[in-house]
Structure formats: C-alpha cells, structure tokens
Design a protein around this motif. Structure first.
Motif, mmCIF file in Angstrom:
data_model
loop_
_atom_site.group_PDB
_atom_site.id
_atom_site.type_symbol
_atom_site.label_atom_id
_atom_site.label_comp_id
_atom_site.label_asym_id
_atom_site.label_seq_id
_atom_site.Cartn_x
_atom_site.Cartn_y
_atom_site.Cartn_z
ATOM 1 N N HIS A 19 79.946 98.670 -6.045
ATOM 2 C CA HIS A 19 79.771 99.427 -4.813
ATOM 3 C C HIS A 19 79.265 100.841 -5.089
ATOM 4 N N ARG A 20 78.877 101.082 -6.333
ATOM 5 C CA ARG A 20 78.302 102.353 -6.778
ATOM 6 C C ARG A 20 79.244 103.536 -6.552
ATOM 7 N N ARG A 21 80.523 103.298 -6.669
ATOM 8 C CA ARG A 21 81.530 104.361 -6.571
ATOM 9 C C ARG A 21 82.008 104.786 -7.955
ATOM 10 N N LEU A 22 81.529 104.090 -8.974
ATOM 11 C CA LEU A 22 81.879 104.375 -10.366
ATOM 12 C C LEU A 22 80.631 104.129 -11.202
ATOM 13 N N PRO A 23 80.263 105.043 -12.097
ATOM 14 C CA PRO A 23 79.067 104.832 -12.918
ATOM 15 C C PRO A 23 79.285 103.709 -13.935
ATOM 16 N N LEU A 32 77.001 94.529 -21.219
ATOM 17 C CA LEU A 32 76.473 93.763 -22.342
ATOM 18 C C LEU A 32 75.168 93.113 -21.919
ATOM 19 N N GLY A 33 74.142 93.251 -22.723
ATOM 20 C CA GLY A 33 72.848 92.662 -22.390
ATOM 21 C C GLY A 33 71.912 93.685 -21.779
ATOM 22 N N GLU A 34 71.094 93.223 -20.838
ATOM 23 C CA GLU A 34 70.029 94.042 -20.262
ATOM 24 C C GLU A 34 70.553 94.954 -19.147
ATOM 25 N N ARG A 35 70.982 96.136 -19.532
ATOM 26 C CA ARG A 35 71.528 97.110 -18.581
ATOM 27 C C ARG A 35 70.527 97.434 -17.479
ATOM 28 N N GLU A 36 69.250 97.508 -17.821
ATOM 29 C CA GLU A 36 68.215 97.835 -16.845
ATOM 30 C C GLU A 36 68.188 96.802 -15.715
ATOM 31 N N LEU A 37 68.413 95.547 -16.027
ATOM 32 C CA LEU A 37 68.435 94.504 -15.010
ATOM 33 C C LEU A 37 69.616 94.717 -14.055
ATOM 34 N N PHE A 40 68.819 97.645 -11.826
ATOM 35 C CA PHE A 40 67.804 97.222 -10.853
ATOM 36 C C PHE A 40 68.459 96.467 -9.703
ATOM 37 N N ARG A 41 69.324 95.511 -10.016
ATOM 38 C CA ARG A 41 69.977 94.698 -8.989
ATOM 39 C C ARG A 41 70.930 95.541 -8.129
ATOM 40 N N GLU A 43 70.757 98.705 -7.468
ATOM 41 C CA GLU A 43 69.998 99.619 -6.613
ATOM 42 C C GLU A 43 69.533 98.925 -5.342
ATOM 43 N N ARG A 44 69.322 97.619 -5.408
ATOM 44 C CA ARG A 44 68.773 96.866 -4.284
ATOM 45 C C ARG A 44 69.819 96.062 -3.517
ATOM 46 N N ALA A 45 71.016 95.980 -4.045
ATOM 47 C CA ALA A 45 72.064 95.183 -3.405
ATOM 48 C C ALA A 45 72.697 95.963 -2.248
ATOM 49 N N THR A 46 73.070 95.233 -1.208
ATOM 50 C CA THR A 46 73.814 95.822 -0.104
ATOM 51 C C THR A 46 75.121 95.050 0.037
ATOM 52 N N PHE A 47 76.179 95.778 0.160
ATOM 53 C CA PHE A 47 77.496 95.179 0.313
ATOM 54 C C PHE A 47 78.081 95.662 1.633
ATOM 55 N N GLY A 48 78.193 94.728 2.558
ATOM 56 C CA GLY A 48 78.804 94.904 3.852
ATOM 57 C C GLY A 48 78.784 96.223 4.420
#
Length: 48
Positions: A19-23, A32-37, A40-41, A43-48
């Motif tokens: 919910h982008r309340r914590l970095p 773990l893995g592709e942090r950029e992915l 990206f997700r 930044e584009r996700a919407t949660f209720g």
C-alpha cells in the motif's frame, strides 16, 4: 516454477509496502529477484 521477484517479511510489513506506506528497503523486508519489476507493478497497482 520460480518467482521473478519476491517480497518477504512479516505480513503486516508486506501489506504496508504493497500500500506504499512503507518503503521496500525498510527493516524487516527483503526483496529477492527483480526489484525493478516489483517497483513497476506497485507504481501501477491500485488497492481499494
């Protein structure tokens, strides 16, 4: 099958990060893995 990216940590911290309340680099979270992915997700996700 292996995941491209994993966000690991206590459920509360993972949900706060979703919910982008914590970095993503907050203590107790591991990316773990592709942090950029994940970034990206989130930044584009919407949660209720």
């Amino acid at each position: 099958m292996k995941a491209t990216v994993v966000l690991r940590g206590p459920a509360t911290r993972v949900l706060l990060a979703f919910h982008r309340r914590l970095p993503l680099d907050a203590p107790g979270l591991d990316v773990l893995g592709e942090r950029e992915l994940l970034e990206f997700r989130l930044e584009r996700a919407t949660f209720g």
